[in-house]
Design a protein around this motif. Structure first.
Motif, PDB file in Angstrom:
ATOM      1  N   TYR A   1       1.167   4.058  -2.774  1.00 13.09           N
ATOM      2  CA  TYR A   1       1.180   5.256  -3.068  1.00 13.09           C
ATOM      3  C   TYR A   1       2.194   6.178  -2.785  1.00 13.09           C
ATOM      4  O   TYR A   1       2.179   7.544  -3.881  1.00 13.09           O
TER       5      TYR A   1
ATOM      6  N   VAL B   1      -6.302  -1.993  -2.662  1.00 13.70           N
ATOM      7  CA  VAL B   1      -7.129  -1.164  -1.541  1.00 13.70           C
ATOM      8  C   VAL B   1      -6.277   0.538  -2.292  1.00 13.70           C
ATOM      9  O   VAL B   1      -7.308   1.407  -2.764  1.00 13.70           O
TER      10      VAL B   1
ATOM     11  N   ASP C   1      -7.051   8.698  -1.196  1.00 13.32           N
ATOM     12  CA  ASP C   1      -5.691   9.342  -0.110  1.00 13.32           C
ATOM     13  C   ASP C   1      -5.310   8.404   0.331  1.00 13.32           C
ATOM     14  O   ASP C   1      -5.363   7.404   1.086  1.00 13.32           O
TER      15      ASP C   1
ATOM     16  N   ALA D   1      -4.192   8.123   3.550  1.00  8.84           N
ATOM     17  CA  ALA D   1      -4.277   8.553   5.401  1.00  8.84           C
ATOM     18  C   ALA D   1      -5.384   7.537   4.823  1.00  8.84           C
ATOM     19  O   ALA D   1      -5.719   6.243   6.339  1.00  8.84           O
ATOM     20  N   ARG D   2      -6.126   7.644   4.715  1.00  7.06           N
ATOM     21  CA  ARG D   2      -7.718   6.639   4.356  1.00  7.06           C
ATOM     22  C   ARG D   2      -7.140   5.286   3.865  1.00  7.06           C
ATOM     23  O   ARG D   2      -7.503   4.048   4.296  1.00  7.06           O
ATOM     24  N   GLY D   3      -6.281   4.945   2.851  1.00 12.56           N
ATOM     25  CA  GLY D   3      -5.635   4.257   1.621  1.00 12.56           C
ATOM     26  C   GLY D   3      -5.469   2.844   3.204  1.00 12.56           C
ATOM     27  O   GLY D   3      -5.782   1.502   2.640  1.00 12.56           O
TER      28      GLY D   3
ATOM     29  N   VAL E   1      -8.666   3.600  -2.711  1.00  7.01           N
ATOM     30  CA  VAL E   1      -8.553   4.997  -2.110  1.00  7.01           C
ATOM     31  C   VAL E   1      -7.606   5.322  -2.375  1.00  7.01           C
ATOM     32  O   VAL E   1      -6.935   5.336  -2.237  1.00  7.01           O
TER      33      VAL E   1
ATOM     34  N   ALA F   1      -5.687   2.961   6.480  1.00  6.55           N
ATOM     35  CA  ALA F   1      -6.226   2.253   7.683  1.00  6.55           C
ATOM     36  C   ALA F   1      -7.518   1.265   7.033  1.00  6.55           C
ATOM     37  O   ALA F   1      -7.537   0.798   8.644  1.00  6.55           O
ATOM     38  N   VAL F   2      -7.696   1.606   5.918  1.00  6.72           N
ATOM     39  CA  VAL F   2      -8.947   0.792   5.303  1.00  6.72           C
ATOM     40  C   VAL F   2      -7.665  -1.116   5.568  1.00  6.72           C
ATOM     41  O   VAL F   2      -8.070  -1.828   6.047  1.00  6.72           O
TER      42      VAL F   2
ATOM     43  N   THR G   1       0.453  -1.509   0.068  1.00 10.15           N
ATOM     44  CA  THR G   1       0.220  -0.185   0.140  1.00 10.15           C
ATOM     45  C   THR G   1       0.883   1.014  -0.193  1.00 10.15           C
ATOM     46  O   THR G   1       0.730   2.162  -0.648  1.00 10.15           O
TER      47      THR G   1
END
Length: 220
Positions: free
Chosen positions: A28, A105, A111, A113-115, A109, A117-118, A24
């Motif tokens: 990103y 993921v 973003d 940070a949200r990714g 997603v 978290a997921v 992840t």
């Protein structure tokens, strides 16, 4: 066997977490580079395979070396070659599975940070929460025949599959848990191991195909 069982517990927690987070974070951080590559005449399928294999192969190699070398030094292969081989194979397969989940993921997603978290919620759900939910359901529905639903519940979790695959080889039936005991009773022996391996390979293919589909449709 005690050392191997302890290693299995650590493997089932650490390998999915590391593979998922590394994949992840890597995607990103490399999004700008991916966009640059896509501006050249490179097919998305070829680029996706390059990204996936370029991440999974080093992760799997590091796992195999990091776990296999100490086991070889301290005689693990001589004492239990079958269980050790299955532990290494399942760890490599879990690396491929959760790296693919990381791709899903990161491509779903936007973003970071949200990714992340997921990704953490996904790891927590599959490694810790899932077994608790299954145990609670088996207790609440104890009056009903649950063998086939529990078998399906185990197949729906790649971490459970890896755990059962290794513990079946170790013949550690007391540690299999409810789903593993049902699996052993339903399949037994070699057929149980073959079914677990086939199901785990399917878990590699499913998130890979989902991530590839998402990557092909992304608007960079």
């Amino acid at each position: 066997y005690g050392t191997l069982v302890s290693s299995v517990i650590a493997l089932l927690l650490a390998v999915p977490l590391v593979s998922l987070l590394v994949a992840t974070i890597f995607l990103y951080d490399s999004r700008a580079f991916t966009e640059l590559l896509l501006s050249h005449p490179v097919g998305r399928g070829d680029l996706f395979r390059g990204l996936y294999l370029g991440l999974v192969l080093p992760l799997a190699a590091m796992f195999l070396l990091g776990v296999g070398i100490p086991l070889a030094i301290f005689g693990g292969f001589g004492e239990a070659p079958g269980p050790v081989g299955l532990m290494l194979a399942s760890g490599a397969l879990l690396t491929a599975v959760f790296a693919a989940f990381g791709f899903v993921v990161a491509f779903s997603v936007g973003d970071a940070a949200r990714g992340l978290a997921v990704a953490l919620v996904l790891w927590l759900g599959l490694t810790l929460v899932y077994d608790g939910v299954v145990l609670l359901a088996s207790h609440a529905l104890a009056a009903y025949p649950l063998e086939r639903p529990m078998l399906a519940a185990m197949i729906l979790n790649p971490v459970d599959l890896a755990r059962v695959m290794i513990l079946l080889a170790l013949d550690a039936s007391a540690l299999l848990g409810y789903t593993g005991a049902v699996f052993e009773d339903f399949f037994g022996g070699v057929w149980g191991l073959a079914a677990a391996v086939a199901s785990l390979l399917a878990w590699v293919a499913l998130p890979y195909a989902l991530a590839l589909r998402r990557f092909r449709r992304m608007d960079f």
